[in-house]
Design a protein around this motif. Sequence first.
Motif, short mmCIF file in Angstrom:
data_model
loop_
_atom_site.label_atom_id
_atom_site.label_comp_id
_atom_site.label_asym_id
_atom_site.label_seq_id
_atom_site.Cartn_x
_atom_site.Cartn_y
_atom_site.Cartn_z
N TRP A 52 -12.27 7.61 17.30
CA TRP A 52 -10.93 7.81 16.74
C TRP A 52 -10.54 6.54 15.98
O TRP A 52 -10.32 5.49 16.58
CB TRP A 52 -9.93 8.09 17.86
N ARG A 53 -10.43 6.67 14.66
CA ARG A 53 -10.19 5.50 13.82
C ARG A 53 -8.76 5.55 13.24
O ARG A 53 -8.52 6.07 12.16
CB ARG A 53 -11.22 5.45 12.68
N TRP A 54 -7.81 4.98 13.98
CA TRP A 54 -6.43 4.92 13.52
C TRP A 54 -6.25 3.95 12.36
O TRP A 54 -5.25 4.00 11.64
CB TRP A 54 -5.53 4.50 14.68
N GLN A 55 -7.25 3.10 12.14
CA GLN A 55 -7.20 2.14 11.04
C GLN A 55 -7.16 2.85 9.68
O GLN A 55 -6.72 2.27 8.68
CB GLN A 55 -8.42 1.23 11.11
N ASN A 56 -7.58 4.13 9.65
CA ASN A 56 -7.56 4.87 8.39
C ASN A 56 -6.16 4.95 7.79
O ASN A 56 -5.98 4.90 6.57
CB ASN A 56 -8.11 6.29 8.59
N PHE A 57 -5.13 5.08 8.65
CA PHE A 57 -3.76 5.18 8.15
C PHE A 57 -3.32 3.85 7.53
O PHE A 57 -2.62 3.84 6.51
CB PHE A 57 -2.83 5.58 9.28
N ILE A 58 -3.75 2.75 8.12
CA ILE A 58 -3.40 1.43 7.55
C ILE A 58 -4.14 1.21 6.23
O ILE A 58 -3.56 0.74 5.25
CB ILE A 58 -3.74 0.32 8.57
N ASP A 59 -5.43 1.58 6.21
CA ASP A 59 -6.21 1.44 4.97
C ASP A 59 -5.62 2.31 3.87
O ASP A 59 -5.57 1.90 2.69
CB ASP A 59 -7.67 1.82 5.22
N MET A 60 -5.21 3.53 4.22
CA MET A 60 -4.61 4.42 3.23
C MET A 60 -3.31 3.85 2.69
O MET A 60 -3.05 3.88 1.49
CB MET A 60 -4.37 5.79 3.87
N TRP A 61 -2.49 3.28 3.57
CA TRP A 61 -1.18 2.77 3.17
C TRP A 61 -1.32 1.65 2.13
O TRP A 61 -0.58 1.62 1.14
CB TRP A 61 -0.43 2.27 4.39
N HIS A 62 -2.29 0.77 2.35
CA HIS A 62 -2.47 -0.34 1.43
C HIS A 62 -3.35 0.04 0.23
O HIS A 62 -3.04 -0.36 -0.90
CB HIS A 62 -3.10 -1.53 2.17
N GLY A 63 -4.40 0.79 0.47
CA GLY A 63 -5.34 1.10 -0.61
C GLY A 63 -4.81 2.11 -1.61
O GLY A 63 -5.16 2.06 -2.79
N ALA A 64 -3.97 3.04 -1.16
CA ALA A 64 -3.47 4.10 -2.04
C ALA A 64 -2.08 3.82 -2.58
O ALA A 64 -1.48 4.71 -3.19
CB ALA A 64 -3.47 5.44 -1.28
N ASN A 65 -1.56 2.62 -2.35
CA ASN A 65 -0.21 2.29 -2.82
C ASN A 65 0.81 3.31 -2.32
O ASN A 65 1.69 3.77 -3.05
CB ASN A 65 -0.19 2.23 -4.35
N PHE A 66 0.67 3.67 -1.03
CA PHE A 66 1.44 4.77 -0.46
C PHE A 66 2.92 4.42 -0.31
O PHE A 66 3.78 5.26 -0.52
CB PHE A 66 0.85 5.16 0.91
N GLY A 67 3.21 3.17 0.06
CA GLY A 67 4.60 2.79 0.28
C GLY A 67 5.48 2.95 -0.94
O GLY A 67 6.52 3.63 -0.88
N PRO A 68 5.13 2.36 -2.10
CA PRO A 68 5.93 2.56 -3.31
C PRO A 68 6.01 4.02 -3.74
O PRO A 68 7.05 4.48 -4.21
CB PRO A 68 5.22 1.71 -4.36
N ALA A 69 4.91 4.77 -3.58
CA ALA A 69 4.93 6.19 -3.95
C ALA A 69 5.88 6.97 -3.05
O ALA A 69 6.61 7.87 -3.52
CB ALA A 69 3.52 6.77 -3.87
N LEU A 70 5.90 6.64 -1.76
CA LEU A 70 6.83 7.29 -0.84
C LEU A 70 8.28 6.98 -1.22
O LEU A 70 9.14 7.87 -1.24
CB LEU A 70 6.55 6.83 0.59
N LYS A 71 8.55 5.74 -1.56
CA LYS A 71 9.89 5.34 -1.99
C LYS A 71 10.30 6.09 -3.25
O LYS A 71 11.43 6.60 -3.35
CB LYS A 71 9.93 3.83 -2.23
N ASN A 72 9.39 6.21 -4.20
CA ASN A 72 9.69 6.92 -5.44
C ASN A 72 9.97 8.40 -5.18
O ASN A 72 10.88 8.98 -5.78
CB ASN A 72 8.53 6.78 -6.42
N SER A 73 9.20 9.01 -4.28
CA SER A 73 9.42 10.42 -3.97
C SER A 73 10.77 10.64 -3.32
O SER A 73 11.48 11.61 -3.62
CB SER A 73 8.31 10.94 -3.04
N VAL A 74 11.16 9.74 -2.41
CA VAL A 74 12.46 9.86 -1.75
C VAL A 74 13.59 9.71 -2.77
O VAL A 74 14.55 10.50 -2.78
CB VAL A 74 12.59 8.81 -0.63
N ILE A 75 13.48 8.72 -3.65
CA ILE A 75 14.52 8.49 -4.65
C ILE A 75 14.66 9.69 -5.59
O ILE A 75 15.76 10.21 -5.83
CB ILE A 75 14.22 7.21 -5.45
#
Length: 281
Positions: A52-75
């Motif tokens: 079980w590799r929970w690190q995938n979520f951390i890698d996805m968050w940083h590698g896919a620029n997920f945080g800014p994209a999530l903020k843009n979707s909410v806005i």
Amino acid sequence: MNPKLKRSLWAWLALSPFVVIILFPFAVMFFTALKPAEEVFSFPTRWLPVQWRWQNFIDMWHGANFGPALKNSVIVSMASTALTLAASVPAAYALARFPFRGRGHYRQFLLVTQMLSPILLVLGLFKMAANISWDGANLVDSHFGVIVAYAAFNIAFAVWMLSSYFATIPRDLEEAAWLEGCGQGRAALRVFLPLATPAIAVSFIFTFINAWNEFAVVYTLIRSPENKTLTVQIVDMVAGQYTVEWQLVMAATLCATIPVAVLFAWLQRFLVGGLALGSVK
């Protein structure tokens, strides 16, 4: 056994196959998101990850620029939903309360407009956005352009849906407020709108989900990576890639569904109330 509890158990038992079918894709996303890369294409297929590799979520968050994209979707989703309701609530109130010639045909016209998919209009929309100036620049690669486009596509359906519900609210309640000294505007704000809360919540849910999941318009108008929304960002993790890290794609897709699921769970009591009360005259 309590008869009410017994009926609930039988209802859940009858619905359990549909629940399994609905939740199956989410289970696949969840377990794939937790697999190491070498286990995703392992043969024979294993449903549960060995490691079980929970690190995938951390890698996805940083590698896919997920945080800014999530903020843009909410806005974009919240702003377009607010703009849609700000325009559709007064329009639906006028359509329900003030009779005029051709009102029935106008409501049918609002419904017919929903037969046009946004993808049919993206080329014209792009040309329009490129020719309109906003703050010294055009609306291409601008959240404002996407927000206005989403609101334009959703207003007609929101007006049609709200006006159907508003027509079921007795006019006598507003007239009683008029006799107590309230003006028409004040009566609408203090008497009518609280009764219309379920319908407004239903329209909020539908508009927000449409804006959150929309792809064609935002993919056409947005260019820079820092302005992309989740739908575009997740597609970029697959499109044009030599190798696709499906465990990260599944992690991003799963996280992208959580805000909508939480919003729906929070407002579902209004959804049920709106659908039930709106059918009673």
